[in-house]
Scaffold this motif. Structure first.
Motif, PDB file in Angstrom:
ATOM      1  N   ILE A   1       0.944  -1.482   0.265  1.00 27.53           N
ATOM      2  CA  ILE A   1      -0.233  -0.010  -0.051  1.00 27.53           C
ATOM      3  C   ILE A   1       1.069   1.480  -0.238  1.00 27.53           C
ATOM      4  O   ILE A   1       0.613   2.330  -1.151  1.00 27.53           O
TER       5      ILE A   1
ATOM      6  N   ASP B   1       2.403   1.803  -3.631  1.00 27.90           N
ATOM      7  CA  ASP B   1       1.095   2.400  -4.814  1.00 27.90           C
ATOM      8  C   ASP B   1       0.685   3.549  -4.667  1.00 27.90           C
ATOM      9  O   ASP B   1       0.927   4.632  -4.949  1.00 27.90           O
ATOM     10  N   THR B   2       0.625   3.834  -2.881  1.00 24.41           N
ATOM     11  CA  THR B   2       0.568   5.524  -2.652  1.00 24.41           C
ATOM     12  C   THR B   2       2.047   6.131  -3.418  1.00 24.41           C
ATOM     13  O   THR B   2       1.444   7.359  -3.995  1.00 24.41           O
TER      14      THR B   2
ATOM     15  N   GLN C   1       1.746   6.432  -6.668  1.00 18.71           N
ATOM     16  CA  GLN C   1       0.185   7.677  -7.151  1.00 18.71           C
ATOM     17  C   GLN C   1       1.107   9.167  -7.466  1.00 18.71           C
ATOM     18  O   GLN C   1       0.501   9.666  -8.371  1.00 18.71           O
TER      19      GLN C   1
ATOM     20  N   ASN D   1      -7.358   5.788   1.349  1.00 18.76           N
ATOM     21  CA  ASN D   1      -8.140   4.571   1.091  1.00 18.76           C
ATOM     22  C   ASN D   1      -8.127   3.914  -0.098  1.00 18.76           C
ATOM     23  O   ASN D   1      -8.635   2.624  -0.204  1.00 18.76           O
ATOM     24  N   THR D   2      -6.441   3.566  -0.467  1.00 21.04           N
ATOM     25  CA  THR D   2      -6.458   2.401  -0.490  1.00 21.04           C
ATOM     26  C   THR D   2      -6.448   0.760   0.184  1.00 21.04           C
ATOM     27  O   THR D   2      -6.561  -0.099  -0.513  1.00 21.04           O
TER      28      THR D   2
ATOM     29  N   SER E   1      -9.935   0.179  -0.539  1.00 16.06           N
ATOM     30  CA  SER E   1     -10.473  -0.214  -1.135  1.00 16.06           C
ATOM     31  C   SER E   1     -10.076  -2.028  -1.568  1.00 16.06           C
ATOM     32  O   SER E   1     -10.639  -2.427  -2.782  1.00 16.06           O
ATOM     33  N   PHE E   2      -8.792  -1.701  -1.384  1.00 14.53           N
ATOM     34  CA  PHE E   2      -7.723  -2.902  -1.931  1.00 14.53           C
ATOM     35  C   PHE E   2      -8.177  -4.125  -0.971  1.00 14.53           C
ATOM     36  O   PHE E   2      -8.094  -5.345  -1.534  1.00 14.53           O
TER      37      PHE E   2
END
Lengths: 176, 353
Positions: A52, A55-56, A59, A82-83, A86-87
């Motif tokens: 996470i 990925d953050t 982004q 939020n990731t 949703s992840f």
């Protein structure tokens, strides 16, 4: 100084917006832990928290051209939270692992260790959104408004969630 | 425990929990490499997903059009039918026999048979193709253009009698009784190849009131029931006029009806009437597609015979010659069955004096 309160120099954000990798590296080195720990408290898994966090920051690098002036860490925490939501949308339980042994046994006294264990159990019983509120509010010392903005809820929800979590811990401590 | 202490302890506990997790922070270059890989993958997906959608759309919509169908369901149905026909063709001996006999491609012959072309028609096409040097498909294309056999043979510069002569000896060697147009089965007594038929008519042999071997009167018209035993109820197709060769849809008696018992003029409209001299019987030539027999008396004294072979017309004998008795009206008198498997008894082609 709290990590969430560290405001970056506007030049750093400007350089990041222009695609300067050194600026991005400075930002990455200084804020990675905060993002990772937030994800870890929400998800309970270091590996998933690492994914996470990476990925953050990817982004952030991808959307660097749309960055605006202002504090950057709440934006990163919002993306990470939020990731996380949703992840692992279908996953119900995110159990934090047992507190590992401290490197220095004298670092943590037995009472604190017992308290940490109770906090761990309490957090494990909370849903991930409440865990995110507790992590943002207590770990990063964000205000209710900032926490509500990140989690996408009302400030009253943040307050109530935090109160319920404290009550659970208090009940645990009173029972013991 | 005081609440203020609880807040502080909670913060400390959370910090401890968060810091106790093992952090593995990858270098920035690895992170950026991972990001580039993800970006490349997403770009590829962005490019190829519309392309794949377009290709899928084309495959669904255009492929049946290319395949000759209007939609996928029709294409599938036709494909299933083709497969069924191919299975049928593979087990059908007629196509194999024709292919062996005329040295044609089996697939071509089977395809023609599957399209509904009769074996006789296929045989004639193959023979014309062999004689002209063209392929079977080219002859088929000529037939598909609506050309009659007479026109085709004329354009190809072939002799009708040559074609018919080449077809004639094929009949007895046809074990499956593939009816060769214009050729009657040559039994022991009723052997009548086109040449023999021509010679008979040319030498003035009477063609009226033929009788079978059993002595029964046989009407020479193709409607007399003496045609192919495979199609006993098939109305006799009649050839067109000599100048107007019959089309495939109308069917020649020799190619479609399987009843090559009439004059071989249906092969190309060859007029077969020949003045046979004084006293000889006259033969009639089928010239009117309307079914009205036209009688051409060849001699004043000879009894004219009429052979109603017009298209769809009633095959009634019409006295047309002066003084000559009309031939027997068409009667459904069955001809004696051929002992062999051949459905091609044609007693009418064997005129008996």
């Amino acid at each position: 100084m709290n990590e969430a309160r560290c405001d970056f120099h506007p030049d750093l954000v400007r350089k990041l917006r222009e695609g300067d990798e050194r600026a991005f590296d400075a930002l990455y080195q200084s804020t990675y832990k905060a993002v990772f720990r937030t994800a870890y408290l929400v998800l309970g898994s270091p590996e998933q928290a690492e994914d996470i966090a990476q990925d953050t920051f990817l982004q952030l690098w991808r959307h660097r051209g749309r960055l605006q002036e202002g504090p950057l860490l709440p934006w990163l925490l919002k993306v990470a939270t939020n990731t996380c939501f949703s992840f692992f949308r279908r996953k119900r339980e995110f159990l934090l692992e047992e507190t590992p042994e401290p490197r220095n046994p004298h670092e943590v006294n037995p009472e604190d260790r017992l308290f940490y264990h109770q906090v761990l159990e309490t957090i494990n019983g909370l849903p991930k959104r409440q865990r995110a509120i507790i992590a943002l509010r207590l770990l990063h010392d964000l205000s209710e408004e900032e926490t509500a903005s990140i989690c996408g809820c009302a400030p009253g929800t943040v307050r109530a969630t935090l109160y319920q979590a404290k009550e659970k811990i208090r009940r645990h401590l009173g029972a013991d | 425990m005081e609440p203020i202490d609880l807040d502080a302890q909670l913060k400390r506990a959370l910090s401890h929990l968060a810091e106790s997790a093992p952090i593995r922070q990858p270098p920035l270059q690895d992170l950026l490499a991972r990001g580039r890989k993800q970006q490349r993958r997403s770009r590829l997906a962005l490019v190829f997903s519309p392309l794949a959608a377009i290709l899928l759309f084309l495959a669904v919509t255009a492929f049946p059009v290319f395949a000759g169908a209007q939609n996928l369901a029709q294409w599938w149905t036709e494909r299933q039918l083709e497969q069924a026909f191919s299975v049928w063709d593979s087990i059908s001996p007629v196509g194999s026999l024709l292919a062996i006999q005329f040295h044609c491609d089996l697939a071509m012959v089977n395809n023609l048979l599957a399209q509904g072309v009769s074996p006789q028609e296929v045989a004639l096409r193959a023979e014309v193709a062999n004689a002209s040097g063209l392929s079977l498909w080219e002859i088929t294309a000529l037939r598909g253009q609506g050309l009659g056999w007479g026109r085709i043979i004329e354009e190809l510069g072939l002799e009708r009698k040559v074609i018919l002569g080449q077809l004639a000896p094929l009949t007895p060697s046809n074990p499956e009784n593939i009816q060769i147009p214009g050729v009657t089965p040559s039994t022991s007594k009723t052997s009548s190849s086109p040449q023999s038929f021509f010679s008979q008519t040319a030498t003035g042999l009477p063609t009226s009131s033929p009788t079978s071997d059993a002595g029964l009167p046989i009407d020479p018209s193709p409607s007399a029931g003496n045609g192919s035993s495979d199609h006993p109820s098939t109305p006799p197709a009649t050839p067109g006029s000599p100048s107007e060769p019959p089309s495939e849809s109308q069917g020649t008696p020799s190619s479609q009806g399987g009843t090559p018992t009439t004059t071989p003029s249906g092969q190309g409209g060859t007029p077969t009437t020949t003045p046979s001299g004084p006293g000889g019987p006259s033969t009639s030539t089928p010239t009117s597609p309307g079914g009205q027999p036209t009688t051409t008396p060849s001699s004043p004294g000879g009894p004219p015979t009429s052979t109603p072979t017009g298209l769809g017309g009633p095959p009634t004998g019409t006295p047309s010659g002066p003084g000559g008795p009309p031939t027997a009206p068409p009667s459904p008198s069955p001809s004696p069955p051929e002992p062999g498997p051949g459905p091609n008894p044609s007693p009418g082609s064997k005129p008996k004096p």
